[in-house]
Structure formats: C-alpha cells, structure tokens
Design a protein around this motif. Structure first.
Motif: not given
Ligand code: AMP
Length: 441
Positions: A349-354, A368-373, A381-394
């Motif tokens: 499974a090549a999936k990221l942890d979160t 981004l700060a949380l992802a860094k930690e 970790v991959e970071v989404g974008d605050g501009g995305f709707r919740l459905k798209k993020s999921f």
C-alpha cells in the motif's frame, strides 16, 4: 505545433511505479553490501574503441546497436574523438580497474553498478533503447583468487538469493514453470574456444545452405552466433552441431565441475544449456542466464553474465580474471508487476499516513505548521488547501492517505482535531498530544 514526445525506445518512469524501482534497487544494494561489494559509477559515454575492443567488433551490440558520434574539438588543444553511449557496463568497469590500478592492491575487487545503458535495438515490450542494468563484477590479479570457481558460484548464489528476496519464485511444476530458471554453460578458455569454433565452422560448411539467411552469414563471420538463432526451422539442425563441452580442456572441465559442485552445496538449481554462448565476445568459461516466463513474453532473459578472464588484457591492462553479470532492471520490474497482477506477490500500500484538510484559507499556515511537525516525527503527510470544499478534501484524502485530519478555526483554537480513518470509517476527536500515536496506528 506538434507536441514533443519521449524518443522511441525511451520512456518516463513515473510514480507509483518508481516506488517499485526503488524497492528493487534497495534490495539489490542491501544484498551487495552483505556480499562485500562496493559501488562504482562510470561515465555514461566512453571512447568508442573501448567497446570495439572490449565487447567485440563482430557482435550485434557493436556492429549495429551503438549510439556513436564524432565529438568535435572545442579548442586547439583538443582532438575530435569518436564517443559512444555505453551499451553495457563491464567494459567501463574494467577500464576503470586498469586506469586506477586497482589490481595493485593485490585484493579482489567486488564492484556493483546501477544505471542506464543504451542500444539501438528494435523496441518492444522488455526491450528498450535506454534500459537499466543492475550489475556486478568480481575481478583482480590471479593471486587474489579471482579465477577461482568459488567466485562463479558465489555470484550465482547471490543472484538466486536476490531473486528469492525480491519475491520471484523458483520455477516449479506448481507455478507452471513461470518462476526463475538458471541456465549454465562453459564456453571454455581462450584456447578451447578457437578449437571449438573451427569444429563448428567445419560442421556448418556442408549444411549452412539449409539454415536461415542470418545463420548462413554467421556461419562464416561468427559461427558461435549460429547457436543464438531463434528461427524454429533451424533448431533441429543446430541442436545436432558439435557441443562446446566436448572441446573443453582438462582445466576448464575441472573449473566447471567445481562451479556445479558449489552450486549443489548451496542448493541453487540450474540446467546445463550447451548452446548458451551469449552475445558478447569477451566471455570465457562460465556463462549463465536467468530467465523468467512471467510477464516477459519473448524477451524472457532476466539477466546474463559470465567469466571474462582475458578482457583486461584485451583493453591493454594487466592479467585480471573476472566474472560478472547484468540484470535487466526493466525486465525485473515487468516480472514483479506480472506476479503482483496474478496475486502471487503482495502489493504494498503506497498510501500516506495522513492528509491534513485546512477549513478555509485562514487555516493554511496552521496546517502547514502541523504537517511540518508530523513529518519531522517521521510520518508521511500531504496538506490540502483551505479553498477546497470539505467533500473535495475527503475525496482527495481517500485516494492519497489512510486518514484525514480536519483543521478548522475551532480545532486550531482548541487543539482538538477530528480524525477519520478511511479503512474502518471511524471518526474521532483527538488532542494534538495524542495525534502522532493515532496516525501511526
Ligand atoms: P547483456 O548485457 O546483453 O548480457 O544483457 C544483460 C541483460 O540486460 C539481459 O538479460 C536483459 O535483461 C537486459 N537487456 C539487454 N538489452 C536490453 C534492452 N534493449 N532492453 C531492456 N533490457 C535489456
């Protein structure tokens, strides 16, 4: 305007496939380290003469397949020079061995390489114009034991172990013989070979008219190559030709017997293939090929190699017997992919942890700060974008990662985040302090 594409016979390797390439290379490097090999990196191009003298002018590789160009002089102090993209790496390694006087150490040299090679062949599945080889060479002065049959057997045993570790099964009735098989032969010493070639020429002279056009030509120019012929109608005739085994002198016969005995002692299965002479001129004594039926079709040679006791001298160097091999990495990957498709190899499974989903552009910096930690703690970790709707993020998170962490204004303020695990569908509230442990689970 027409769009530009990768040149015929070359290809781009993209994720996620490159993860498999990296796994193969990491497994090979780990094996090489256990067997005492060090890495060598030689240039991608060399003086054309290296391959003409080392590989042999009459071979297909040198006569038809090399990328050669006249390199212009850039200054009065330089001469124009014929250069060639390396079609294989053994000649380059032996050149480096001579140039850096590695033999003067008196020690056996065990060198491995991983890199691209170039041949202008007719491209097809498993055959490319730029392809990758993982190879190794064991060579040294005679006093280092480089000529010993023990070295041949060690190299073959290492290859068997490597293929086992990669998860390629050994050929058996149970897997319909689709696993790996080792074909072994001895092409004799530099004195055995001319005697055999003379006998082969004599045997071919009266019958060559019955063979294919290529064989008729080879019968005169390079009779050993007749043994490589794949034309079905020629096979019966070729099988009846004299066998190299009957022309080996006592020393070559004893050397080959020792190789076989050591392989038996290590439990490495093999079959003797009297027609295995291989395509390059420098081979002496032991030659071998590993094949795998799975995923490769007609290009089923996974790797090949052999002993080359006279190569260093052919290149103007000291006596330095040696043995080596080159694995076709592209073909190894095709084999592993076919096994994974057939369900006989676990697919990682090549999936990221979160995936962190900031809710609103205002949370991007905190995400981004949380992802860094989390990344610093070793999580992927991959970071989404605050501009995305919740459905798209999921939707994106479900494709990329095992979990999603929702980071809205409230979560940032309270330090309590919502985490969903996709496999179970479970959704929990989690304090920052407990987040890493949860994401690792
Ligand atoms: P060779 O250097 O010809 O002994 O080849 C060693 C191995 O490299 C072969 O067994 C193949 O697996 C691989 N190989 C050779 N030529 C090609 C090619 N054009 N494309 C892909 N793999 C190749």
């Amino acid at each position: 305007m027409s769009t530009l594409k990768a040149v015929r016979g070359t290809r781009d390797l993209l994720p996620p496939e490159t993860a498999l390439w990296n796994r193969v290379e990491a497994t090979a490097r780990a094996a090489f380290a256990r067997y005492g090999f060090g890495e060598i990196r030689t240039p991608l191009f060399e003086d054309t003469q290296l391959f003409v003298r080392g590989v042999g002018e009459e071979t297909d590789v040198v006569s038809k397949e090399m990328y050669t160009w006249e390199d212009r002089a850039r200054a009065a102090s330089e001469k124009a020079q014929s250069l060639t993209l390396r079609p294989e790496n053994t000649a380059g390694v032996v050149r480096a061995y001579i140039e850096h006087k590695l033999g003067d150490t008196g020690m056996l040299q065990k060198l491995f390489y991983i890199g691209p090679q170039f041949r202008r062949e007719r491209p097809q599945r498993g055959r490319y114009r730029q392809f990758w080889q993982i190879g190794a060479e064991v060579l040294g002065p005679q006093s280092s034991g480089a000529e010993s049959a023990l070295r041949d057997a060690e190299v073959l045993e290492m290859l068997a172990t490597l293929l086992d570790e990669l998860g390629i099964p050994r050929a058996s009735e149970a897997n319909g013989n689709t696993g790996w098989k080792l074909a072994l032969n001895s092409v004799g010493s530099s004195t055995d070979r001319p005697r055999y070639i003379a006998a082969l020429k004599a045997a071919l002279a009266p019958i060559k008219g019955t063979l294919c056009d290529d064989c008729q030509r080879r019968a005169d120019t390079n009779p050993l190559r007749v043994l490589d012929c794949k034309v079905p109608e020629d096979q019966a005739t070729i099988n009846d030709l004299p066998k190299i085994a009957d022309f080996l002198d006592e020393a070559s016969t004893a050397h080959f017997a020792e190789v076989k005995a050591a392989l038996d002692a290590c439990g490495v299965p093999y079959t003797i293939e009297p027609r295995l002479v291989r395509g390059l001129d420098y081979y002496t004594r032991t030659t071998f090929e590993f094949t795998a039926a799975s995923g490769l079709g007609t290009q089923n040679a996974l790797l090949g190699g052999g002993r080359y006791d006279g190569l260093s001298e052919m290149l103007g160097g000291p006596k330095a017997p040696g043995i080596g091999f080159a694995i076709g990495e592209d073909r190894l990957i095709l084999t592993l992919q076919a096994l994974a498709e057939a369900g006989s190899l676990p697919v990682e499974a090549a999936k990221l942890d979160t995936y962190i989903a900031p809710m609103g552009a205002g949370q991007n910096a905190a995400a981004l700060a949380l992802a860094k930690e989390l990344r610093a703690a070793g999580l992927s970790v991959e970071v989404g974008d605050g501009g995305f709707r919740l459905k798209k993020s999921f939707e994106i998170a479900d494709k990329l990662a095992r979990r999603i962490v929702i980071l809205g204004e409230d979560e940032v303020a309270s330090g309590v985040m919502t985490v969903k695990t996709f496999a179970s569908g479970e959704q929990v509230k989690c304090e920052r302090a407990a987040l890493e442990a949860l994401l690792r689970g």
